[in-house]
Write a protein that holds these residues in place. Structure first.
Motif, short mmCIF file in Angstrom:
data_model
loop_
_atom_site.label_atom_id
_atom_site.label_comp_id
_atom_site.label_asym_id
_atom_site.label_seq_id
_atom_site.Cartn_x
_atom_site.Cartn_y
_atom_site.Cartn_z
N LEU A 1 1.37 -1.80 -0.46
CA LEU A 1 0.06 -0.62 -0.02
C LEU A 1 0.98 1.16 0.06
N LEU A 2 2.38 1.16 0.85
CA LEU A 2 3.25 2.51 0.49
C LEU A 2 3.99 2.53 -0.50
N MET A 3 3.58 1.57 -1.49
CA MET A 3 5.03 1.24 -2.58
C MET A 3 4.31 2.30 -3.60
N PRO A 4 3.09 3.31 -4.15
CA PRO A 4 2.87 4.45 -4.33
C PRO A 4 3.17 6.01 -4.11
N ALA A 5 3.88 5.08 -2.90
CA ALA A 5 4.31 6.48 -2.16
C ALA A 5 5.90 7.30 -2.75
N VAL A 6 6.43 6.20 -3.30
CA VAL A 6 7.31 6.35 -3.94
C VAL A 6 7.20 7.20 -5.53
N SER A 7 6.29 7.17 -5.99
CA SER A 7 6.11 7.52 -7.50
C SER A 7 6.24 8.85 -7.13
N PHE A 8 5.78 9.80 -6.05
CA PHE A 8 6.11 11.24 -6.25
C PHE A 8 8.12 11.67 -6.20
N VAL A 9 9.05 10.45 -6.47
CA VAL A 9 10.39 11.19 -6.18
C VAL A 9 10.90 10.69 -7.28
N GLY A 10 9.91 9.70 -8.45
CA GLY A 10 10.27 9.50 -9.75
C GLY A 10 10.22 10.91 -10.14
N PRO A 11 9.17 12.07 -10.06
CA PRO A 11 10.34 13.56 -10.93
C PRO A 11 11.62 13.68 -10.24
N LEU A 12 11.85 13.98 -9.01
CA LEU A 12 12.91 13.92 -8.37
C LEU A 12 14.30 13.56 -8.91
N TRP A 13 13.90 12.59 -9.69
CA TRP A 13 14.91 11.53 -10.14
C TRP A 13 15.10 11.97 -11.78
#
Length: 168
Positions: free
Chosen positions: A50-62
């Protein structure tokens, strides 16, 4: 830390916080469904997925900070290890009768997400920087910077292992 490092840390924290808010929302909806449909217990086995989608917000930073992407990722992920060691020690004292994970892992996942996103934002360099050429070296940074980053990481790991040795 340079001003760009502080701005990067703020950007990383914001990305991690937005992702954590989405993850908490999803987890609360799952808990509510469990209360309505099931026994009302928090489905702790769903915390990771459930918390893995939270990582998608770091994608643009990457994508926008390719300068020191590889060493920043390495340090950000390795910084989560001490938190995992301490959380495992605490988890051992709060065993679930079924042997599964307890609700304690939710805040641990969120803390790890915030820590790794903030560290990545601080260490990845300014937006649009030229990609680095090494896995371990922050190109364009001095020896003192490397000593602080990797020395701080080593000290955190040693402290976590020491806590584990004393408590375990």
């Amino acid at each position: 830390m340079d001003e760009t490092d502080l701005a990067g840390a703020r950007d990383g924290f914001r990305a991690g916080a937005a992702g954590a808010a989405i993850g908490v929302g999803i987890a609360l909806v799952a808990w509510g469904l469990s209360a309505v449909i099931g026994d009302g217990a928090f489905p702790a086995y769903l915390l990771g997925p459930l918390l893995m989608p939270a990582v998608s917000f770091v994608g643009p930073l990457w994508r926008e900070r390719p300068g020191h992407r590889r060493p920043a990722t390495l340090v950000a992920l390795a910084a989560c290890l001490p938190l995992m060691v301490v959380a495992t020690l605490i988890e051992d004292g709060q065993e679930d009768p079924d042997g599964g994970p307890t609700v304690w892992w939710g805040p641990v996942y969120l803390a790890m997400l915030l820590l790794s996103a903030t560290l990545y934002g601080a260490l990845a360099g300014p937006p649009g920087a030229e990609p680095g050429r090494s896995w371990l070296r922050f190109t364009g940074r001095g020896r003192r910077y490397h000593l602080v980053v990797y020395g701080g990481l080593a000290a955190a790991l040693a402290l976590a292992v020491g806590i584990d040795a004393v408590a375990g």
